[in-house]
Motif scaffolding. Structure first.
Motif, PDB file in Angstrom:
ATOM      1  N   ASN A 151       0.849  -1.203   0.000  1.00 62.73           N
ATOM      2  CA  ASN A 151       0.000   0.000   0.000  1.00 62.73           C
ATOM      3  C   ASN A 151       0.879   1.246   0.000  1.00 62.73           C
ATOM      4  OD1 ASN A 151      -2.642  -1.500   0.618  1.00 62.73           O
ATOM      5  ND2 ASN A 151      -1.351  -2.110   2.333  1.00 62.73           N
ATOM      6  N   SER A 153       0.361   4.274  -1.006  1.00 63.93           N
ATOM      7  CA  SER A 153      -0.287   5.541  -0.681  1.00 63.93           C
ATOM      8  C   SER A 153      -0.201   5.777   0.821  1.00 63.93           C
ATOM      9  CB  SER A 153      -1.757   5.526  -1.106  1.00 63.93           C
ATOM     10  OG  SER A 153      -1.880   5.367  -2.505  1.00 63.93           O
ATOM     11  N   SER A 163      -1.160   9.913  -2.872  1.00 65.16           N
ATOM     12  CA  SER A 163      -1.894   8.748  -3.340  1.00 65.16           C
ATOM     13  C   SER A 163      -1.201   8.174  -4.569  1.00 65.16           C
ATOM     14  CB  SER A 163      -3.334   9.137  -3.684  1.00 65.16           C
ATOM     15  OG  SER A 163      -4.031   8.044  -4.236  1.00 65.16           O
ATOM     16  N   GLU A 165      -1.697   5.141  -7.404  1.00 67.10           N
ATOM     17  CA  GLU A 165      -2.604   4.137  -7.946  1.00 67.10           C
ATOM     18  C   GLU A 165      -2.062   3.596  -9.267  1.00 67.10           C
ATOM     19  OE1 GLU A 165      -6.654   5.344  -8.180  1.00 67.10           O
ATOM     20  OE2 GLU A 165      -6.568   6.502  -6.319  1.00 67.10           O
ATOM     21  N   ARG A 166      -2.122   2.291  -9.410  1.00 67.12           N
ATOM     22  CA  ARG A 166      -1.626   1.633 -10.622  1.00 67.12           C
ATOM     23  C   ARG A 166      -2.764   1.427 -11.604  1.00 67.12           C
ATOM     24  NH1 ARG A 166       1.073  -4.358 -10.421  1.00 67.12           N
ATOM     25  NH2 ARG A 166       1.875  -4.466 -12.561  1.00 67.12           N
ATOM     26  N   THR A 167      -2.556   1.794 -12.850  1.00 63.60           N
ATOM     27  CA  THR A 167      -3.491   1.515 -13.928  1.00 63.60           C
ATOM     28  C   THR A 167      -2.761   0.683 -14.981  1.00 63.60           C
ATOM     29  OG1 THR A 167      -3.002   3.405 -15.376  1.00 63.60           O
ATOM     30  CG2 THR A 167      -4.476   3.804 -13.509  1.00 63.60           C
ATOM     31  N   ILE A 171       1.325   4.790 -13.708  1.00 61.89           N
ATOM     32  CA  ILE A 171       1.179   4.928 -12.268  1.00 61.89           C
ATOM     33  C   ILE A 171       0.700   6.351 -12.006  1.00 61.89           C
ATOM     34  CG2 ILE A 171       2.281   4.692 -10.024  1.00 61.89           C
ATOM     35  CD1 ILE A 171       2.277   2.128 -11.717  1.00 61.89           C
ATOM     36  N   CYS A 173      -0.324   9.370  -9.599  1.00 64.40           N
ATOM     37  CA  CYS A 173      -0.044   9.854  -8.247  1.00 64.40           C
ATOM     38  C   CYS A 173      -0.716  11.209  -8.043  1.00 64.40           C
ATOM     39  CB  CYS A 173       1.462  10.003  -8.017  1.00 64.40           C
ATOM     40  SG  CYS A 173       2.417   8.517  -8.387  1.00 64.40           S
TER      41      CYS A 173
END
Length: 335
Positions: A151, A153, A163, A165-167, A171, A173
């Motif tokens: 985690n 974040s 924060s 987050e992976r797509t 990535i 942020c």
């Protein structure tokens, strides 16, 4: 100060490298992993086939990798040829491991790089940051590093939130000023949040293993681009020379590319090896809290297939009081 926290039991291990009190590296798995598709492992592989502009390799352990070569070299490759290769990026999600070509080889597919323990692999990575002056076992530190790897974040020191987050494409942020302004004005607090986030993003990506195209949505739209770039590179330390950093965009985004390396821990979260590791760690905790009791490990057959040979090969005294039982849900039963 650089410290290594490391534990190994039943042939499985985990370790974390802390720098100045913060986790920078985390790894877990087999203590002596024989896999040929780990980063920096060299071997002789067979060119399985070429299709769609890609060259696919078959390694000695049956795993596969994609060969990363220029088109002029690709055209000269012959299917079935023996090639000496080095893994430059491990498999992740739906992506195969990637390898670079060292040169032509002779003989059957085989490993070239000696097998290293997980501890030695971590120490080799930590050496880029300086000498590891202390090696201790702090289970809270290991747990905190593991959580950070899963985690990335989290809050920024002195306020703000980053924060990550992976797509599938990148990535993403986001820097948020949540957390209060203290004595700073909104503008100066936002500037401080951006600088803290840019300084810490390298550590968080390194810990989690995330890489590729990274887009940071900064607070506001007017930024000191040179200052942010300097902080970004400083935060990545010895990795900085591998980055490709773009200019700060007119919409307040900072973009850069970090090459992929080790498989992110979040990609291994549902594997049988990790499930086995977590179950055995729970068994150790239960044995310490209730000594002398019999332990029954319940888990799906795939997880038990990992645990069974580890217990058989281990001289750990707990092995004698552990029983295995097939079940749909992993759990430890004390009787």
């Amino acid at each position: 100060m650089i410290t290594l926290h490391y534990e190994s039991r039943f042939g499985l291990a985990r370790g974390a490298v802390y720098i100045d009190g913060k986790p920078h590296l985390y790894a877990e798995g087999y203590e002596h992993d024989q896999s040929l598709i780990m980063v920096n492992v060299c071997s002789v592989a067979r060119l399985k086939n070429k299709t769609g502009g890609l060259a696919f390799l078959l390694l000695a352990d049956g795993s596969e990798a994609v060969l990363d070569v220029p088109q002029e070299v690709f055209a000269k490759l012959v299917e079935g040829a023996a090639l000496e290769i080095e893994i430059i990026a491990e498999a992740r999600q739906e992506k195969r491991a990637r390898a670079r070509l060292i040169g032509a080889a002779q003989g059957e597919p085989r490993r070239i790089t000696p097998v290293q323990s997980l501890k030695d692999r971590l120490l080799a990575k930590a050496a880029a940051f300086g000498d590891v002056i202390e090696s201790i076992v702090d289970f809270d530190a290991l747990d905190a590093a593991e959580d950070g790897a899963l985690n990335p974040s989290g809050p920024l020191s002195q306020g703000g939130y980053l924060s990550i987050e992976r797509t599938r494409a990148l990535i993403a942020c986001d820097v948020d000023s949540a957390g209060g302004e203290g004595v700073l004005t909104p503008k100066s607090f936002a500037k401080a949040c951006n600088e803290r986030a840019v300084s810490d993003i390298g550590r968080r990506l390194r810990l989690s293993g995330l890489a590729g195209l990274v887009v940071m949505d900064l607070i506001g739209k007017r930024h000191d681009a040179d200052r942010l770039r300097q902080l970004l590179l400083a935060g990545f330390g010895p990795e900085a020379e591998q980055l490709i950093v773009g200019p700060v965009g007119k919409f307040g985004t900072l973009e850069f590319v970090r090459p992929w390396g080790a498989t992110p821990l979040m990609d291994t979260a549902r594997t049988s090896v990790r499930a086995a590791h977590l179950l055995l760690r729970e068994a150790v905790k239960r044995a310490e809290s209730e000594p002398g009791r019999l332990l029954t490990l319940r888990a799906p057959p795939g997880t038990l297939d990992i645990i069974r040979p580890l217990l058989a090969a281990s001289h750990d005294p707990l092995s004698a009081i552990i029983r295995l039982e097939a079940a749909t849900r992993p759990e430890v039963i004390v009787t």
